[in-house]
Design an enzyme around this catalytic site. Structure first.
Site, mmCIF file in Angstrom:
data_model
loop_
_atom_site.group_PDB
_atom_site.id
_atom_site.type_symbol
_atom_site.label_atom_id
_atom_site.label_comp_id
_atom_site.label_asym_id
_atom_site.label_seq_id
_atom_site.Cartn_x
_atom_site.Cartn_y
_atom_site.Cartn_z
ATOM 1 N N LYS A 14 0.834 -1.213 0.000
ATOM 2 C CA LYS A 14 0.000 0.000 0.000
ATOM 3 C C LYS A 14 0.871 1.266 0.000
ATOM 4 C CE LYS A 14 -2.217 -1.177 3.829
ATOM 5 N NZ LYS A 14 -1.714 -2.518 4.156
ATOM 6 N N ARG A 89 -9.513 0.277 9.167
ATOM 7 C CA ARG A 89 -9.089 -1.093 9.423
ATOM 8 C C ARG A 89 -10.121 -1.864 10.241
ATOM 9 N NH1 ARG A 89 -3.013 -0.229 8.865
ATOM 10 N NH2 ARG A 89 -2.125 -2.287 9.042
ATOM 11 N N ARG A 128 11.686 -6.808 5.010
ATOM 12 C CA ARG A 128 11.620 -5.376 5.304
ATOM 13 C C ARG A 128 12.157 -5.091 6.714
ATOM 14 N NH1 ARG A 128 5.777 -2.496 4.929
ATOM 15 N NH2 ARG A 128 5.480 -3.195 7.048
ATOM 16 N N ARG A 134 11.566 -1.542 12.190
ATOM 17 C CA ARG A 134 10.257 -1.657 12.833
ATOM 18 C C ARG A 134 10.176 -2.920 13.663
ATOM 19 N NH1 ARG A 134 5.488 -0.399 8.602
ATOM 20 N NH2 ARG A 134 4.425 -1.703 10.150
ATOM 21 N N ARG A 146 -0.502 -9.697 13.409
ATOM 22 C CA ARG A 146 -1.084 -8.657 12.544
ATOM 23 C C ARG A 146 -2.040 -9.285 11.521
ATOM 24 N NH1 ARG A 146 4.448 -6.263 11.074
ATOM 25 N NH2 ARG A 146 3.479 -4.870 9.567
HETATM 26 P P1 ADP Z 1 1.250 -2.679 7.930
HETATM 27 O O1 ADP Z 1 0.127 -2.440 6.952
HETATM 28 O O2 ADP Z 1 2.465 -3.241 7.288
HETATM 29 O O3 ADP Z 1 0.812 -3.440 9.155
HETATM 30 P P2 ADP Z 1 1.090 0.058 8.925
HETATM 31 O O4 ADP Z 1 2.202 1.028 8.952
HETATM 32 O O5 ADP Z 1 -0.088 0.388 8.070
HETATM 33 O O6 ADP Z 1 1.766 -1.296 8.461
HETATM 34 O O7 ADP Z 1 0.533 -0.205 10.404
HETATM 35 C C1 ADP Z 1 1.397 -0.528 11.460
HETATM 36 C C2 ADP Z 1 0.617 -0.623 12.767
HETATM 37 O O8 ADP Z 1 0.022 0.655 13.068
HETATM 38 C C3 ADP Z 1 -0.545 -1.613 12.810
HETATM 39 O O9 ADP Z 1 -0.124 -2.930 13.097
HETATM 40 C C4 ADP Z 1 -1.396 -0.993 13.948
HETATM 41 O O10 ADP Z 1 -0.850 -1.286 15.213
HETATM 42 C C5 ADP Z 1 -1.235 0.492 13.718
HETATM 43 N N1 ADP Z 1 -2.314 1.024 12.846
HETATM 44 C C6 ADP Z 1 -2.147 1.562 11.603
HETATM 45 N N2 ADP Z 1 -3.346 1.930 11.089
HETATM 46 C C7 ADP Z 1 -4.284 1.609 12.015
HETATM 47 C C8 ADP Z 1 -5.694 1.708 12.077
HETATM 48 N N3 ADP Z 1 -6.415 2.226 11.058
HETATM 49 N N4 ADP Z 1 -6.336 1.272 13.196
HETATM 50 C C9 ADP Z 1 -5.646 0.769 14.209
HETATM 51 N N5 ADP Z 1 -4.327 0.625 14.226
HETATM 52 C C10 ADP Z 1 -3.626 1.034 13.144
#
Ligand code: ADP
Length: 190
Positions: A14, A89, A128, A134, A146
């Site tokens: 994404k 999400r 990654r 991270r 996740r």
């Molecule tokens: P990825 O899609 O690789 O998991 P992101 O950077 O989008 O990476 O998200 C990393 C973390 O940030 C998630 O595992 C969650 O803990 C938090 N997060 C991101 N977006 C949301 C959301 N919309 N609602 C709740 N937690 C979120």
């Protein structure tokens, strides 16, 4: 005004695709993960709160995430449209987003999913993790968590947007350019 939700499992690409799409369509890119990480880096209260969830691979609570997202949208009143990456999400987040945008006389134009097989994605994230720094990318157990969060809380959004006739999906496997082309074809068809 077009508002696009870029949808997909962790590691689906994404963020990578958002970089191209935001330029091409002049959209404001809002990545909730990036915004949380920015807050963690700057040691804000929001960052400290989010970190405790993110490090475990859990979702940050809806109320916190929804308020943050809304304030980011409000910071960009001149925007020609938004590219939401990593939000919504959960169903509660999607409902809040619909209500919020409706209140502004707007709405989601389309949700586009990047599809890929879990095993390929887990490998991508572990790769990654070697360079991203991270914590949530470096431990297979956190990565699996996740995916569990995704399956339980995020996957139901597919039906939510299908019911609105707004769900589209493209194959997320291929070169970056190939995937960008597939996404552009969907956007051109809207
Ligand atoms: P990825 O899609 O690789 O998991 P992101 O950077 O989008 O990476 O998200 C990393 C973390 O940030 C998630 O595992 C969650 O803990 C938090 N997060 C991101 N977006 C949301 C959301 N919309 N609602 C709740 N937690 C979120």
């Amino acid at each position: 005004m077009i508002n696009i939700v870029l949808f997909g499992k962790p590691g689906a690409g994404k963020g990578t695709q958002a970089e191209f799409l935001k330029e091409k369509y002049n959209l404001t890119h809002l990545s909730t993960g990036d915004i949380f990480r920015f807050n963690i880096k700057n040691e804000t209260a929001l960052g400290m709160l989010a970190k405790s969830y993110m490090d475990k691979g859990d979702l940050v609570p809806d109320e916190v995430t929804i308020n943050m997202l809304q304030s980011e949208v409000e910071k960009n009143p001149e925007s020609a449209g938004f590219l939401f990456d990593g939000f919504p999400r959960t169903i509660a987040q999607a409902e809040a987003l619909d209500a919020f945008l409706t209140g502004k006389g707007q709405g989601i134009t389309a949700t586009i999913a990047l599809e890929a097989d879990d095993e390929i994605l887990v490998q991508r994230l572990l790769e990654r993790g070697k360079t991203s720094g991270r914590a949530d990318d470096q431990d297979e157990e956190k990565i699996r968590n996740r995916y569990q969060e995704y399956n339980e809380k995020t996957a139901p959004l597919i039906g939510f947007y299908q019911a609105q006739g707004k769900f589209h999906a493209v194959d997320g496997i291929g070169t970056i350019e190939e995937v960008t082309k597939r996404l552009s074809n969907v956007i051109a068809s809207l």
